[in-house]
Write a protein that holds these residues in place. Structure first.
Motif, PDB file in Angstrom:
ATOM      1  N   THR A 117      22.279 -11.894 -21.999  1.00 25.46           N
ATOM      2  CA  THR A 117      22.513 -10.448 -21.904  1.00 25.46           C
ATOM      3  C   THR A 117      23.765 -10.151 -21.086  1.00 25.46           C
ATOM      4  OG1 THR A 117      20.129 -10.033 -22.047  1.00 25.46           O
ATOM      5  CG2 THR A 117      21.494  -8.251 -21.188  1.00 25.46           C
ATOM      6  N   ILE A 118      23.951 -10.887 -20.005  1.00 24.84           N
ATOM      7  CA  ILE A 118      25.159 -10.716 -19.190  1.00 24.84           C
ATOM      8  C   ILE A 118      26.404 -11.051 -20.007  1.00 24.84           C
ATOM      9  CG2 ILE A 118      26.426 -11.588 -17.187  1.00 24.84           C
ATOM     10  CD1 ILE A 118      23.686 -12.062 -15.853  1.00 24.84           C
ATOM     11  N   ALA A 119      26.340 -12.173 -20.755  1.00 28.96           N
ATOM     12  CA  ALA A 119      27.483 -12.576 -21.576  1.00 28.96           C
ATOM     13  C   ALA A 119      27.809 -11.513 -22.617  1.00 28.96           C
ATOM     14  CB  ALA A 119      27.187 -13.914 -22.262  1.00 28.96           C
ATOM     15  N   LEU A 120      26.778 -10.935 -23.233  1.00 29.42           N
ATOM     16  CA  LEU A 120      26.992  -9.861 -24.199  1.00 29.42           C
ATOM     17  C   LEU A 120      27.657  -8.670 -23.539  1.00 29.42           C
ATOM     18  CD1 LEU A 120      26.636  -8.507 -26.944  1.00 29.42           C
ATOM     19  CD2 LEU A 120      24.278  -7.956 -26.306  1.00 29.42           C
ATOM     20  N   GLY A 121      27.167  -8.301 -22.356  1.00 30.73           N
ATOM     21  CA  GLY A 121      27.757  -7.181 -21.630  1.00 30.73           C
ATOM     22  C   GLY A 121      29.216  -7.420 -21.290  1.00 30.73           C
ATOM     23  N   VAL A 122      29.536  -8.622 -20.820  1.00 30.54           N
ATOM     24  CA  VAL A 122      30.923  -8.945 -20.454  1.00 30.54           C
ATOM     25  C   VAL A 122      31.831  -8.908 -21.682  1.00 30.54           C
ATOM     26  CG1 VAL A 122      32.436 -10.789 -19.603  1.00 30.54           C
ATOM     27  CG2 VAL A 122      30.290 -10.289 -18.421  1.00 30.54           C
ATOM     28  N   ALA A 123      31.339  -9.425 -22.820  1.00 35.49           N
ATOM     29  CA  ALA A 123      32.136  -9.400 -24.048  1.00 35.49           C
ATOM     30  C   ALA A 123      32.422  -7.967 -24.491  1.00 35.49           C
ATOM     31  CB  ALA A 123      31.401 -10.157 -25.163  1.00 35.49           C
ATOM     32  N   LEU A 124      31.420  -7.093 -24.384  1.00 38.45           N
ATOM     33  CA  LEU A 124      31.626  -5.687 -24.754  1.00 38.45           C
ATOM     34  C   LEU A 124      32.597  -4.999 -23.798  1.00 38.45           C
ATOM     35  CD1 LEU A 124      27.980  -4.590 -25.687  1.00 38.45           C
ATOM     36  CD2 LEU A 124      29.857  -5.141 -27.238  1.00 38.45           C
ATOM     37  N   ILE A 125      32.496  -5.321 -22.513  1.00 39.39           N
ATOM     38  CA  ILE A 125      33.424  -4.748 -21.529  1.00 39.39           C
ATOM     39  C   ILE A 125      34.859  -5.151 -21.857  1.00 39.39           C
ATOM     40  CG2 ILE A 125      34.161  -4.849 -19.110  1.00 39.39           C
ATOM     41  CD1 ILE A 125      31.159  -5.102 -18.384  1.00 39.39           C
ATOM     42  N   ALA A 126      35.061  -6.448 -22.121  1.00 38.28           N
ATOM     43  CA  ALA A 126      36.404  -6.944 -22.428  1.00 38.28           C
ATOM     44  C   ALA A 126      36.969  -6.272 -23.678  1.00 38.28           C
ATOM     45  CB  ALA A 126      36.366  -8.464 -22.617  1.00 38.28           C
ATOM     46  N   TYR A 127      36.141  -6.164 -24.715  1.00 38.33           N
ATOM     47  CA  TYR A 127      36.601  -5.558 -25.965  1.00 38.33           C
ATOM     48  C   TYR A 127      36.877  -4.071 -25.773  1.00 38.33           C
ATOM     49  CZ  TYR A 127      36.812  -4.851 -31.048  1.00 38.33           C
ATOM     50  OH  TYR A 127      37.225  -4.552 -32.321  1.00 38.33           O
ATOM     51  N   GLY A 128      36.004  -3.392 -25.014  1.00 34.93           N
ATOM     52  CA  GLY A 128      36.205  -1.974 -24.752  1.00 34.93           C
ATOM     53  C   GLY A 128      37.480  -1.712 -23.968  1.00 34.93           C
ATOM     54  N   LEU A 129      37.740  -2.522 -22.944  1.00 30.70           N
ATOM     55  CA  LEU A 129      38.947  -2.348 -22.134  1.00 30.70           C
ATOM     56  C   LEU A 129      40.208  -2.594 -22.960  1.00 30.70           C
ATOM     57  CD1 LEU A 129      37.923  -4.010 -18.747  1.00 30.70           C
ATOM     58  CD2 LEU A 129      38.371  -1.581 -19.167  1.00 30.70           C
ATOM     59  N   LEU A 130      40.197  -3.646 -23.772  1.00 33.48           N
ATOM     60  CA  LEU A 130      41.360  -3.925 -24.616  1.00 33.48           C
ATOM     61  C   LEU A 130      41.650  -2.755 -25.551  1.00 33.48           C
ATOM     62  CD1 LEU A 130      40.814  -7.681 -25.597  1.00 33.48           C
ATOM     63  CD2 LEU A 130      42.661  -6.751 -24.184  1.00 33.48           C
ATOM     64  N   GLY A 131      40.585  -2.176 -26.111  1.00 33.03           N
ATOM     65  CA  GLY A 131      40.766  -1.057 -27.022  1.00 33.03           C
ATOM     66  C   GLY A 131      41.274   0.192 -26.328  1.00 33.03           C
ATOM     67  N   LEU A 132      40.715   0.501 -25.147  1.00 32.84           N
ATOM     68  CA  LEU A 132      41.135   1.703 -24.418  1.00 32.84           C
ATOM     69  C   LEU A 132      42.556   1.587 -23.892  1.00 32.84           C
ATOM     70  CD1 LEU A 132      37.886   2.538 -22.399  1.00 32.84           C
ATOM     71  CD2 LEU A 132      38.854   3.853 -24.291  1.00 32.84           C
ATOM     72  N   MET A 133      42.949   0.373 -23.522  1.00 30.01           N
ATOM     73  CA  MET A 133      44.299   0.164 -22.988  1.00 30.01           C
ATOM     74  C   MET A 133      45.344   0.061 -24.100  1.00 30.01           C
ATOM     75  SD  MET A 133      43.234  -2.635 -20.085  1.00 30.01           S
ATOM     76  CE  MET A 133      44.937  -3.044 -19.654  1.00 30.01           C
ATOM     77  N   SER A 134      44.858   0.001 -25.347  1.00 33.17           N
ATOM     78  CA  SER A 134      45.755  -0.125 -26.508  1.00 33.17           C
ATOM     79  C   SER A 134      46.746  -1.266 -26.320  1.00 33.17           C
ATOM     80  CB  SER A 134      46.507   1.193 -26.753  1.00 33.17           C
ATOM     81  OG  SER A 134      45.613   2.236 -27.042  1.00 33.17           O
ATOM     82  N   VAL A 135      46.225  -2.389 -25.841  1.00 30.65           N
ATOM     83  CA  VAL A 135      47.075  -3.557 -25.621  1.00 30.65           C
ATOM     84  C   VAL A 135      47.557  -4.095 -26.967  1.00 30.65           C
ATOM     85  CG1 VAL A 135      47.189  -5.881 -24.660  1.00 30.65           C
ATOM     86  CG2 VAL A 135      45.833  -4.129 -23.516  1.00 30.65           C
ATOM     87  N   GLN A 136      48.868  -4.283 -27.085  1.00 32.69           N
ATOM     88  CA  GLN A 136      49.450  -4.786 -28.321  1.00 32.69           C
ATOM     89  C   GLN A 136      49.953  -6.211 -28.109  1.00 32.69           C
ATOM     90  OE1 GLN A 136      49.492  -3.166 -31.265  1.00 32.69           O
ATOM     91  NE2 GLN A 136      48.446  -1.410 -30.374  1.00 32.69           N
ATOM     92  N   PHE A 137      49.312  -7.167 -28.793  1.00 29.53           N
ATOM     93  CA  PHE A 137      49.757  -8.544 -28.731  1.00 29.53           C
ATOM     94  C   PHE A 137      50.595  -8.866 -29.967  1.00 29.53           C
ATOM     95  CE2 PHE A 137      45.643  -8.488 -26.474  1.00 29.53           C
ATOM     96  CZ  PHE A 137      46.059  -8.969 -25.238  1.00 29.53           C
TER      97      PHE A 137
END
Length: 256
Positions: free
Chosen positions: A110-130
């Motif tokens: 459950t923690i791993a799922l939460g961390v993965a969602l946090i990482a994906y959410g932050l990347l999306g909100l920051m509009s990081v372009q790789f």
């Protein structure tokens, strides 16, 4: 037939409502932005069950909706030839990860799922372009694929870091959508194989998967209708913001 129907008939109403709600919302998101069904569905279902149980229900609706998305594009052969190292390593990462995580405490999942969602959410909100230069795809693709597979094994979702990588390949919109469909289809098959080997993918899950598939398709239909009627920017902010909040909740719940 009884093993298909009885689990659904005997399930608590709250459980059925949770599956229906999660996949309707997940399908709506996928209809609008072309991705997000596994992430949203498992994130929401993670509130009421383990990630492995949620992943088992996810298999059929994810496979159906992603094959639909994959078939919609005209360049399957070209994309498969370019992405096969990523796809192969994603399968290997999923299977080796599931073997390594077998018997792991569910709170850590459950923690791993939460961390993965946090990482994906932050990347999306920051509009990081790789951006990934073509000369680096040969070695970076397998690394990203294997890492994504390990994350899939731990959490049931296959977006991090695979989706940001595909978005960094400078594909046009149609090719990107088809590449995402190809990636998600292969990831779903790999996940299904791992779950079946672990004994999690049982006949009794099929009834819930059928409900999930129907509601996901309804959600996709609504999302496709909404796509031209709402601001994509606002919707994406709400989507990634919701993932961030959900991820924080799941991570904290797993800790405490």
């Amino acid at each position: 037939m009884e093993s298909f129907i009885n689990p659904v008939l005997n399930a608590p109403l709250t459980f059925l409502l949770a599956v229906t709600f999660a996949f309707t919302v997940a399908g709506l998101v996928k209809g609008v932005v072309g991705m997000g069904l596994p992430t949203v569905a498992i994130g929401l279902l993670g509130l009421v069950m383990t990630p492995a149980q949620a992943a088992a229900i996810l298999v059929i609706p994810s496979l159906v909706t992603n094959v639909w998305q994959l078939a919609a594009g005209p360049r399957f052969g070209v994309l498969f030839k370019r992405l096969w190292p990523l796809l192969l390593c994603a399968c290997l990462g999923t299977w080796s990860g599931m073997a390594a995580f077998e018997g792991i405490n569910m709170s850590w999942a459950t923690i791993a799922l939460g961390v993965a969602l946090i990482a994906y959410g932050l990347l999306g909100l920051m509009s990081v372009q790789f951006s990934v230069p073509p000369r680096h795809e040969r070695w970076l693709g397998p690394v990203i694929g294997f890492t994504t597979g390990v994350v899939t094994a731990a959490t049931g979702i296959f977006t991090v870091p695979g989706v940001p990588y595909l978005q960094a390949l400078d594909l046009n919109r149609d090719d990107l959508i088809q590449a995402l469909g190809l990636n998600f289809t292969v990831a779903t098959i790999a996940l299904a194989g791992g779950l079946a080997h672990a004994g999690v993918l049982k006949p009794g899950v099929a009834g819930f998967s059928l409900i999930a598939m129907i509601t996901a398709l309804i959600g996709m239909f609504i999302g496709t209708w909404l796509r031209t009627r709402i601001s994509p920017t606002v919707f994406r902010r709400c989507f990634f913001g919701g993932l961030l909040i959900l991820g924080c909740h799941l991570a904290l719940r797993g800790l405490f």
